[in-house]
Write an enzyme that holds these catalytic residues in place. Structure first.
Site, PDB file in Angstrom:
ATOM      1  N   MET A   1      -8.363   8.655  -0.763  1.00  0.00           N
ATOM      2  CA  MET A   1      -9.241   9.084   0.338  1.00  0.00           C
ATOM      3  C   MET A   1      -9.684  10.514   0.103  1.00  0.00           C
ATOM      4  O   MET A   1      -8.869  11.353  -0.283  1.00  0.00           O
ATOM      5  CB  MET A   1      -8.500   9.042   1.677  1.00  0.00           C
ATOM      6  CG  MET A   1      -7.936   7.703   2.022  1.00  0.00           C
ATOM      7  SD  MET A   1      -7.103   7.791   3.614  1.00  0.00           S
ATOM      8  CE  MET A   1      -6.417   6.144   3.705  1.00  0.00           C
TER       9      MET A   1
ATOM     10  N   MET B   1     -12.020  -5.401   5.127  1.00  0.00           N
ATOM     11  CA  MET B   1     -11.113  -4.500   5.851  1.00  0.00           C
ATOM     12  C   MET B   1     -10.795  -5.093   7.228  1.00  0.00           C
ATOM     13  O   MET B   1     -11.698  -5.520   7.955  1.00  0.00           O
ATOM     14  CB  MET B   1     -11.746  -3.117   6.039  1.00  0.00           C
ATOM     15  CG  MET B   1     -11.864  -2.283   4.774  1.00  0.00           C
ATOM     16  SD  MET B   1     -10.290  -1.932   3.960  1.00  0.00           S
ATOM     17  CE  MET B   1      -9.419  -0.968   5.215  1.00  0.00           C
TER      18      MET B   1
ATOM     19  N   MET C   1     -11.701   5.088  -1.122  1.00  0.00           N
ATOM     20  CA  MET C   1     -12.389   5.453   0.125  1.00  0.00           C
ATOM     21  C   MET C   1     -12.997   6.834  -0.079  1.00  0.00           C
ATOM     22  O   MET C   1     -12.528   7.839   0.465  1.00  0.00           O
ATOM     23  CB  MET C   1     -11.384   5.409   1.287  1.00  0.00           C
ATOM     24  CG  MET C   1     -11.000   3.973   1.632  1.00  0.00           C
ATOM     25  SD  MET C   1      -9.514   3.858   2.637  1.00  0.00           S
ATOM     26  CE  MET C   1      -8.291   3.850   1.353  1.00  0.00           C
TER      27      MET C   1
ATOM     28  N   ASP D   1      -6.938  -5.997   4.253  1.00  0.00           N
ATOM     29  CA  ASP D   1      -6.230  -4.712   4.217  1.00  0.00           C
ATOM     30  C   ASP D   1      -6.225  -4.092   5.604  1.00  0.00           C
ATOM     31  O   ASP D   1      -7.290  -3.773   6.148  1.00  0.00           O
ATOM     32  CB  ASP D   1      -6.949  -3.797   3.204  1.00  0.00           C
ATOM     33  CG  ASP D   1      -6.296  -2.430   3.057  1.00  0.00           C
ATOM     34  OD1 ASP D   1      -5.220  -2.208   3.623  1.00  0.00           O
ATOM     35  OD2 ASP D   1      -6.893  -1.581   2.352  1.00  0.00           O
TER      36      ASP D   1
ATOM     37  N   HIS E   1      -1.086  -1.187  -4.277  1.00  0.00           N
ATOM     38  CA  HIS E   1      -2.382  -0.836  -3.697  1.00  0.00           C
ATOM     39  C   HIS E   1      -2.407   0.680  -3.513  1.00  0.00           C
ATOM     40  O   HIS E   1      -1.592   1.244  -2.767  1.00  0.00           O
ATOM     41  CB  HIS E   1      -2.530  -1.563  -2.359  1.00  0.00           C
ATOM     42  CG  HIS E   1      -3.834  -1.341  -1.666  1.00  0.00           C
ATOM     43  ND1 HIS E   1      -4.992  -2.032  -1.992  1.00  0.00           N
ATOM     44  CD2 HIS E   1      -4.169  -0.517  -0.650  1.00  0.00           C
ATOM     45  CE1 HIS E   1      -5.965  -1.640  -1.195  1.00  0.00           C
ATOM     46  NE2 HIS E   1      -5.505  -0.708  -0.366  1.00  0.00           N
TER      47      HIS E   1
ATOM     48  N   SER F   1       0.846  -1.200   0.000  1.00  0.00           N
ATOM     49  CA  SER F   1       0.000   0.000   0.000  1.00  0.00           C
ATOM     50  C   SER F   1       0.875   1.242   0.000  1.00  0.00           C
ATOM     51  O   SER F   1       1.657   1.468   0.933  1.00  0.00           O
ATOM     52  CB  SER F   1      -0.886   0.009   1.245  1.00  0.00           C
ATOM     53  OG  SER F   1      -1.356   1.320   1.471  1.00  0.00           O
TER      54      SER F   1
ATOM     55  N   HIS G   1      -8.023   1.468  -4.226  1.00  0.00           N
ATOM     56  CA  HIS G   1      -8.960   1.331  -3.107  1.00  0.00           C
ATOM     57  C   HIS G   1      -9.594   2.699  -2.864  1.00  0.00           C
ATOM     58  O   HIS G   1      -8.954   3.600  -2.331  1.00  0.00           O
ATOM     59  CB  HIS G   1      -8.184   0.837  -1.876  1.00  0.00           C
ATOM     60  CG  HIS G   1      -9.026   0.690  -0.654  1.00  0.00           C
ATOM     61  ND1 HIS G   1      -8.474   0.503   0.602  1.00  0.00           N
ATOM     62  CD2 HIS G   1     -10.364   0.690  -0.471  1.00  0.00           C
ATOM     63  CE1 HIS G   1      -9.440   0.398   1.491  1.00  0.00           C
ATOM     64  NE2 HIS G   1     -10.601   0.522   0.877  1.00  0.00           N
TER      65      HIS G   1
ATOM     66  N   ASP H   1      -4.336   3.862  -2.295  1.00  0.00           N
ATOM     67  CA  ASP H   1      -5.424   4.276  -1.389  1.00  0.00           C
ATOM     68  C   ASP H   1      -5.851   5.706  -1.689  1.00  0.00           C
ATOM     69  O   ASP H   1      -5.130   6.652  -1.379  1.00  0.00           O
ATOM     70  CB  ASP H   1      -4.942   4.189   0.063  1.00  0.00           C
ATOM     71  CG  ASP H   1      -4.894   2.766   0.568  1.00  0.00           C
ATOM     72  OD1 ASP H   1      -5.921   2.077   0.499  1.00  0.00           O
ATOM     73  OD2 ASP H   1      -3.823   2.347   1.029  1.00  0.00           O
TER      74      ASP H   1
HETATM   75  C1  DX5 Z   1      -6.258   2.028   5.370  1.00  0.00           C
HETATM   76  C2  DX5 Z   1      -5.787   1.643   4.003  1.00  0.00           C
HETATM   77  C3  DX5 Z   1      -4.718   0.641   3.982  1.00  0.00           C
HETATM   78  C4  DX5 Z   1      -3.455   1.028   4.700  1.00  0.00           C
HETATM   79  C5  DX5 Z   1      -2.811  -0.214   5.193  1.00  0.00           C
HETATM   80  O1  DX5 Z   1      -7.386   2.788   5.247  1.00  0.00           O
HETATM   81  O2  DX5 Z   1      -6.865   1.116   3.241  1.00  0.00           O
HETATM   82  O3  DX5 Z   1      -4.443   0.197   2.651  1.00  0.00           O
HETATM   83  O4  DX5 Z   1      -2.548   1.718   3.895  1.00  0.00           O
HETATM   84  O5  DX5 Z   1      -1.687   0.127   5.906  1.00  0.00           O
HETATM   85  P1  DX5 Z   1      -0.967  -0.854   6.922  1.00  0.00           P
HETATM   86  O6  DX5 Z   1      -0.553  -2.065   6.140  1.00  0.00           O
HETATM   87  O7  DX5 Z   1       0.134  -0.033   7.415  1.00  0.00           O
HETATM   88  O8  DX5 Z   1      -1.968  -1.215   7.974  1.00  0.00           O
HETATM   89 ZN    ZN Z   2      -6.379   0.182   1.341  1.00  0.00          ZN
END
Ligand code: DX5
Ligand code: ZN
Length: 236
Positions: free
Chosen positions: A38, A148, A79, A182, A34, A9, A77, A36
């Site tokens: 947001m 999740m 969010m 994740d 991955h 990620s 991903h 992310d």
């Molecule tokens: C959290 C994200 C994850 C996050 C995971 O909202 O969706 O992808 O980056 O990070 P680690 O592996 O550090 O928990």
């Molecule tokens: Zn994620």
């Protein structure tokens, strides 16, 4: 049939060196990246948006293997509160898979169609408080389901082992589905996820802070494939 897929990620990377750090993950045999996204509405944090995905794709062009699979796969991903709005932009920016949150849309089936029409793979995520049964109707149309294992929004949180029964139920009902976990995955927690039947492992902190990311990636992959083989589900 399924196999291990390890997806570092990029949320855990040093954003001032994003391109280099992502290339390093592929050099260390990451299967996917991955990404992310947001929006500060669906989750209480803002990470990155379309210009960064597009720049990253420019730095890491798509590259196909002999099975015509893009081996520089961007697993996005999302969010975000209005997932419908970002499907086309993600496709144009060079994404490969679009994971929306079940909690973010009124019409998940229509959204899956929209994602596929835009040439992306479709995936659906559930937050820790959402029942896994909401995925049963969608799963036959999905390329992946994401359970999740932390509350979405931040990296570096503690893995919630109590989510594993969701993964077990999904694997029992859909033996050949890509099931992603994740949040909080690393050497100490992979055993739980792999035993439950997860095969797509997101790992942020554990990959990006490792002195040898290749070793972590291989360890995660081996643990997943060992469990898939024991269940008779493994295939290249
Ligand atoms: C959290 C994200 C994850 C996050 C995971 O909202 O969706 O992808 O980056 O990070 P680690 O592996 O550090 O928990
Ligand atoms: Zn994620």
């Amino acid at each position: 049939m399924v196999k291990a897929i390890v997806a570092p990620s990029i949320l855990a990377s040093d954003f001032s060196e994003l391109g280099c750090q992502c290339k390093k993950m592929y050099d260390n045999k990451a299967d996917w990246l991955h990404v992310d996204v947001m929006d500060g509405h669906f989750v209480p944090n803002i990470s990155l948006g379309m210009p960064i995905v597009a720049s990253l794709r420019k730095a890491i062009p798509k590259e196909y293997n002999d099975k015509n699979e893009n081996i520089k796969f961007f697993d996005c991903h999302m969010m975000v509160s209005e997932p419908e709005k970002w499907v086309q932009p993600i496709a144009e920016a060079g994404g490969d898979q679009y994971t929306f949150h079940y909690e973010s849309t009124k019409d998940p089936l229509a959204l899956i169609d929209l994602i596929k029409k835009n040439g992306l793979r479709a995936a659906c995520a559930i937050k820790p408080g959402t029942d896994v049964s909401v995925l049963y109707e969608l799963a036959p149309k999905l390329d992946m389901a994401l359970v999740m294992t932390v509350e979405p929004g931040f990296g570096g949180q503690k893995f919630q082992v109590e989510m594993m029964p969701k993964v077990e139920k999904l694997r029992e009902k859909f033996p050949h589905l890509n099931i992603q976990v994740d949040g909080g995955l690393g050497a100490a927690t992979i055993g739980h996820a792999a035993t439950a039947g997860a095969n797509v492992i997101v790992a942020g902190t554990s990959c990006f802070t490792a002195s040898d990311p290749g070793e972590v990636i291989q360890l995660l992959r081996d643990e997943v494939n060992k469990n898939l083989k024991a269940k008779g589900l493994y295939s290249e």
